[in-house]
Scaffold this motif. Structure first.
Motif, short mmCIF file in Angstrom:
data_model
loop_
_atom_site.label_atom_id
_atom_site.label_comp_id
_atom_site.label_asym_id
_atom_site.label_seq_id
_atom_site.Cartn_x
_atom_site.Cartn_y
_atom_site.Cartn_z
N GLY A 146 -27.74 100.46 -5.35
CA GLY A 146 -27.70 99.03 -5.04
C GLY A 146 -29.07 98.48 -4.69
N THR A 147 -29.13 97.18 -4.58
CA THR A 147 -30.36 96.50 -4.22
C THR A 147 -30.68 96.80 -2.75
OG1 THR A 147 -29.82 94.75 -5.76
CG2 THR A 147 -31.49 94.26 -4.11
N PRO A 152 -31.08 88.21 -17.40
CA PRO A 152 -30.30 88.11 -18.64
C PRO A 152 -29.09 89.06 -18.69
CG PRO A 152 -32.64 88.25 -19.14
CD PRO A 152 -32.49 88.50 -17.69
N VAL A 153 -29.12 90.16 -17.96
CA VAL A 153 -28.03 91.12 -18.04
C VAL A 153 -27.07 91.03 -16.85
CG1 VAL A 153 -29.32 92.74 -19.46
CG2 VAL A 153 -29.39 92.94 -16.96
N ARG A 154 -27.33 90.15 -15.91
CA ARG A 154 -26.47 90.01 -14.73
C ARG A 154 -25.47 88.88 -14.93
NH1 ARG A 154 -27.94 92.43 -9.29
NH2 ARG A 154 -29.22 94.09 -10.09
N SER A 155 -24.31 89.07 -14.34
CA SER A 155 -23.30 88.01 -14.40
C SER A 155 -23.31 87.15 -13.13
CB SER A 155 -21.91 88.63 -14.60
OG SER A 155 -21.61 89.47 -13.51
N THR A 156 -24.00 87.60 -12.09
CA THR A 156 -24.03 86.87 -10.83
C THR A 156 -25.46 86.68 -10.35
OG1 THR A 156 -23.26 86.86 -8.55
CG2 THR A 156 -23.73 89.00 -9.49
N LEU A 157 -25.68 85.62 -9.61
CA LEU A 157 -27.01 85.34 -9.07
C LEU A 157 -27.09 85.67 -7.58
CD1 LEU A 157 -27.73 81.89 -10.75
CD2 LEU A 157 -28.58 84.12 -11.43
N ALA A 158 -26.09 86.37 -7.04
CA ALA A 158 -26.04 86.65 -5.61
C ALA A 158 -27.29 87.38 -5.10
CB ALA A 158 -24.79 87.45 -5.28
N LEU A 186 -30.30 87.19 -6.16
CA LEU A 186 -31.41 86.23 -6.16
C LEU A 186 -31.32 85.29 -4.98
CD1 LEU A 186 -31.82 85.26 -9.91
CD2 LEU A 186 -33.37 86.60 -8.51
N TRP A 187 -30.14 84.71 -4.75
CA TRP A 187 -29.98 83.76 -3.65
C TRP A 187 -30.11 84.47 -2.30
CZ3 TRP A 187 -31.15 79.30 -4.99
CH2 TRP A 187 -30.74 78.76 -6.20
N GLY A 188 -29.64 85.70 -2.22
CA GLY A 188 -29.80 86.46 -0.98
C GLY A 188 -31.26 86.72 -0.69
N SER A 189 -32.02 87.07 -1.71
CA SER A 189 -33.46 87.30 -1.52
C SER A 189 -34.18 86.02 -1.10
CB SER A 189 -34.10 87.85 -2.79
OG SER A 189 -33.63 89.15 -3.07
N VAL A 190 -33.80 84.91 -1.71
CA VAL A 190 -34.42 83.63 -1.35
C VAL A 190 -34.11 83.28 0.10
CG1 VAL A 190 -34.36 81.14 -1.79
CG2 VAL A 190 -34.53 82.74 -3.69
N ALA A 191 -32.87 83.45 0.52
CA ALA A 191 -32.49 83.13 1.90
C ALA A 191 -33.25 84.01 2.89
CB ALA A 191 -30.99 83.32 2.08
N LEU A 192 -33.40 85.29 2.57
CA LEU A 192 -34.12 86.20 3.47
C LEU A 192 -35.62 85.94 3.45
CD1 LEU A 192 -31.91 89.27 2.72
CD2 LEU A 192 -32.16 88.18 4.95
#
Length: 162
Positions: free
Chosen positions: A33-34, A109-115, A117-123
């Motif tokens: 996982g990330t 391009p290969v992900r179905s969700t942007l979660a 990305l948004w989590g990284s931006v919030a942090l």
């Protein structure tokens, strides 16, 4: 105690970003996982920011003349250390999550969700707020120059901490 240096904060953020990018690259390419903090860590960040601002306000009120009782020098020193630690932790968190964000952009391009990305931006925003609060509270801890003794008087200089 020395003041925060923007160069050091930038270096901490840059190194954390590079390391975060490499670790995320290796982790996601090998099925893990990330390696990012959960969004609930923003609650802890908010609590830390609140505590830092409360202690900084106490020092600021004393510095600005509300001296109905003496300021505990240990409290002032701890407030300064807390402010500087807050700034460094914010630079570290912001850099780490910026590195993860950069690597996650390549997977868009290969992900179905942007979660992620948004989590990284919030942090990253939480890290930036920590740096800002650390710098502001550190400035609260600076003593104004003594006008009575003139510039260069012994014992106090501009920028000295309470």
């Amino acid at each position: 105690m020395s003041t925060l240096r923007f160069r050091w904060l930038a270096l901490v953020g840059l190194l954390a970003g590079i390391i975060g990018w490499v670790v995320n690259l290796l982790a996601t390419r090998n099925g893990f996982g990330t390696p990012a903090l959960p969004l609930t860590s923003l609650v802890t960040t908010a609590v830390i920011l609140g505590i830092t601002l409360v202690f900084g306000r106490r020092v600021l009120r004393w510095r600005n003349g509300k001296r109905d009782r003496a300021l505990d020098p240990i409290l002032a020193t701890r407030t300064l250390v807390l402010a500087q630690a807050c700034a460094y932790a914010g630079a570290l968190s912001m850099g780490w999550h910026a590195g993860i964000f950069v690597d996650q952009l390549t997977l868009l391009p290969v992900r179905s969700t942007l979660a992620p990305l948004w989590g990284s931006v919030a942090l990253m925003v939480g890290g930036i707020l920590m740096v800002m609060v650390g710098l502001v509270v550190e400035s609260f801890c600076r003593l104004p120059p003594d006008d009575d003794d003139g510039p260069g008087a012994a014992g106090h200089s501009e920028g000295e901490y309470a």
